[in-house]
Design an enzyme around this catalytic site. Structure first.
Site, PDB file in Angstrom:
ATOM      1  N   ASN A  30       1.083  -1.094  -0.015  1.00  0.00           N
ATOM      2  CA  ASN A  30      -0.040   0.188   0.003  1.00  0.00           C
ATOM      3  C   ASN A  30       0.795   1.323  -0.112  1.00  0.00           C
ATOM      4  OD1 ASN A  30      -1.868   2.102   0.435  1.00  0.00           O
ATOM      5  ND2 ASN A  30      -2.378   1.309   2.710  1.00  0.00           N
ATOM      6  N   PHE A  31       0.893   2.033  -1.148  1.00  0.00           N
ATOM      7  CA  PHE A  31       1.624   3.258  -1.182  1.00  0.00           C
ATOM      8  C   PHE A  31       1.040   4.280  -0.234  1.00  0.00           C
ATOM      9  CE2 PHE A  31       3.682   2.204  -5.699  1.00  0.00           C
ATOM     10  CZ  PHE A  31       4.176   1.107  -5.212  1.00  0.00           C
ATOM     11  N   HIS A  60     -10.095   0.695   4.257  1.00  0.00           N
ATOM     12  CA  HIS A  60      -8.681   0.644   5.133  1.00  0.00           C
ATOM     13  C   HIS A  60      -8.960   1.457   6.379  1.00  0.00           C
ATOM     14  CE1 HIS A  60      -4.694   1.757   6.265  1.00  0.00           C
ATOM     15  NE2 HIS A  60      -4.207   0.745   5.276  1.00  0.00           N
ATOM     16  N   GLU A 115      -6.448  -7.230  10.666  1.00  0.00           N
ATOM     17  CA  GLU A 115      -5.663  -6.400  11.352  1.00  0.00           C
ATOM     18  C   GLU A 115      -5.807  -6.508  12.785  1.00  0.00           C
ATOM     19  OE1 GLU A 115      -6.741  -2.475   9.377  1.00  0.00           O
ATOM     20  OE2 GLU A 115      -4.596  -2.325   8.431  1.00  0.00           O
ATOM     21  N   GLY A 165       1.605  -5.605  11.794  1.00  0.00           N
ATOM     22  CA  GLY A 165       2.477  -6.337  12.506  1.00  0.00           C
ATOM     23  C   GLY A 165       3.366  -6.908  11.549  1.00  0.00           C
ATOM     24  N   SER A 206       4.389   0.987   5.289  1.00  0.00           N
ATOM     25  CA  SER A 206       5.606   1.803   5.557  1.00  0.00           C
ATOM     26  C   SER A 206       6.681   0.980   5.841  1.00  0.00           C
ATOM     27  CB  SER A 206       5.491   2.487   6.754  1.00  0.00           C
ATOM     28  OG  SER A 206       5.209   1.584   7.800  1.00  0.00           O
TER      29      SER A 206
END
Lengths: 228, 228, 228, 228
Positions: free
Chosen positions: D13-14, D97, D145, D185, D207
């Site tokens: 994911n950018f 998201h 998540e 994670g 990230s």
């Protein structure tokens, strides 16, 4: 359920109808209480936030908020906390009504907050896949609104029985305990009976009662047909 | 203004603080009423929706909603109509609080609905350009919150006076009539006096009063300093 | 303005029309470029986010985004940053279109972010008071949409001239520099001329161009009438 | 799945990171393509809307949108349609998201629109009950998540294995076919391996890859550990 709600349940949503605002909210709730005590059928009412306290003072029937925000008490100007509606006397709350749809995480959080506060959660779902998703969130009650019945004028009693049955089965595959209300297609007493025969445990109604010329008569008819 | 609100005005926002919910909302409003009658300074309160009716029954001071939706009565489950808060006894409503920010068209519509319903509109604006924009929408009251004072802990009485003055001037360039409240940086009595000296006609406060150990004492101090 | 946009300006909003998606977005932009170079009238286009880069590569005319979010680069999955549309080649962005209405603080923040990023901001306003409020936020361009002209089928050229004139005057009272576009009631060339005669400096159009059988012909007619 | 997505899948994911905007989006996608072809592990990328076309032109790897709106083409200025991202070359889209959370009915509608348009839907779910609810909506992929792993700095490889396992089991009880990604994670290669061992079929990362000093090296490490 945090509270023993008897079923079948007729839950009357007052929306923001002028016919059920302020003094008239109390009057309608008293009619519901009268019918409930005459017939033995559980009737709940969902007045506006501003009318919850007056309705709970004037009657003994279960009162629901129409919505709560998924917040804790604190810096939330203009929001509605579970504590506030609870302290005003509500025993539960509607969530995700088609006129007040929520983000998925808000529904999940509000159900948990309601439970922790001792409020019954009644979560609306306006098609089959959404009904299953809501059931997976484990609320106390899911109010299913098959799209074939919303705003089409087709009453449950005239619709193909498969429509409601399939939704009930889908919900049951995900959640065995949740109470299921039929939230669309209820115009007349025979619709209440049809909804119960198709596997639901009650109905969520609004204009059919609130906008009726004789609210008492309609409530009475609904309650009688709920004892079939 | 649809109603004669005297200025200076101290408006106390109860938010969803537990210290100002239910029975405690009524108690706090009574303290405000006491201080108002002792000092002659106008004090208004903005309790939660569920507490408006009880507060208006128990006191004579002006009661505000913390928010209304820009809707007419009808099919708006879970919303707050101007009619509902009016019928519960409110004389006005806060709009666009930084904790409940609205779309521009919603603010515009809600101001008009409030006016048509006979409710005073108090619209919050949390910087200079937003204050000017809100003033252009012609509400009854604008509560300006200079960002230099929000959450910085800097009280108005210690901030550079230019900060509030510039916002007041910007608002006045767009709107000569709107009442201006200072909505940030009010912790102590001297902040109330400072805010009035800088050209505002009152203050919008919350935690400084609601969370105080002695709510009466703080209100009394604020009111006395408002008569400088 | 951060960029020298010549006026009169014809800005064509591609919305999410299939007739202006992907390859067809580029084709329509090329027609706009052709008309612009033939007539000397400034024409801008606002394609979908996904088509900005291809349109800016294929043409030399100014390209606008239809919206940006009031965010900085970072943890904002699924959002549209000023940097992203700038890097794709856009020179500006529409904000607060009636189909994508924003919170007041978001409009204010997005105007500032656009300016800092070197993007022209074109903020829509769909009535008089909102037009004045938007003008107070000091965008580069305000696109006024008098409600008497939105979706009524009444073209500017047939409407009472007071309608647009009054909005222009209200905007000018708040902001002397902002460029004013007429954002509703433009169906034919004579409407472009009427809008300019009433004090606006251009038009924001969509279906009249995009849905036209002969997009080139309509653009050409609009441009010619903009040189009256 | 409308398209044969091989698993294990690493989806990057950018977000709106500057490190992955414009030209740098293409560069990062090329690194992902290189690693994918070197290792045989499927890697997908989710750039910003404005970069989808350039990335799909420059590489052969599957490209996802970060979001689509639940709309059809038409009068939806500033929205993102399934058609637009499809025509730009995307094969799927992320939905819901945690930074772009949707109303329940919007998720349901967007999944159906994605399917009808031939796009893979990857729906994020940031706790156990939400994961089950999302699975009930029958998307192609659910990215779970566990809240114990979001922003806590605890990597999957160090967390108690029950955490992810329980979520996977809950999802499987509702939906046997849905592909499950671990969406939190994942900092190092061993976290990818741990996530796969715990029953997921891939990972959703951001990230850890985009912000890495050496993006290629991190991607390569992730891919190698995905072939354990």
């Amino acid at each position: 359920m945090p509270l023993k709600l008897k079923t079948p349940l007729i839950l009357v949503n007052f929306k923001t109808y002028l016919e059920a605002t302020g003094r008239r909210a109390v009057e309608l709730a008293k009619k519901a209480e009268k019918v409930s005590s005459e017939t033995g059928v559980q009737i709940g009412v969902a007045p506006q936030f501003t009318d919850i306290a007056a309705v709970t003072e004037a009657t003994e029937i279960p009162v629901f908020a129409q919505h709560i925000d998924s917040i804790e008490p604190g810096n939330y100007t203009g929001h509605v906390s579970a504590e506030a509606v609870k302290e005003a006397g509500a025993v539960g709350t509607i969530l995700n009504h088609s006129e007040r749809q929520l983000r998925l995480f808000e529904i999940d959080a509000a159900i948990k907050i309601a439970r922790n506060t001792g409020l019954v959660s009644v979560v609306c779902a306006n098609n089959q896949s959404i009904s299953a998703a809501v059931a997976a969130l484990n609320p106390d009650v899911v109010a299913v609104e098959p799209p074939e019945l919303i705003g089409t004028g087709i009453p449950v009693s005239k619709a193909k029985p498969e429509i409601v049955k399939a939704t009930v089965e889908l919900v049951r595959r995900v959640n065995l305990k949740v109470v299921i209300l039929c939230g669309a297609g209820i115009s007349r007493g025979e619709d209440v009976e049809a909804a119960l025969r198709l596997g639901t445990q009650g109905v969520l109604v609004a204009s059919a009662v609130v906008k009726a010329k004789d609210q008492y008569r309609v409530l009475r008819e609904f309650a009688e047909k709920a004892r079939f």
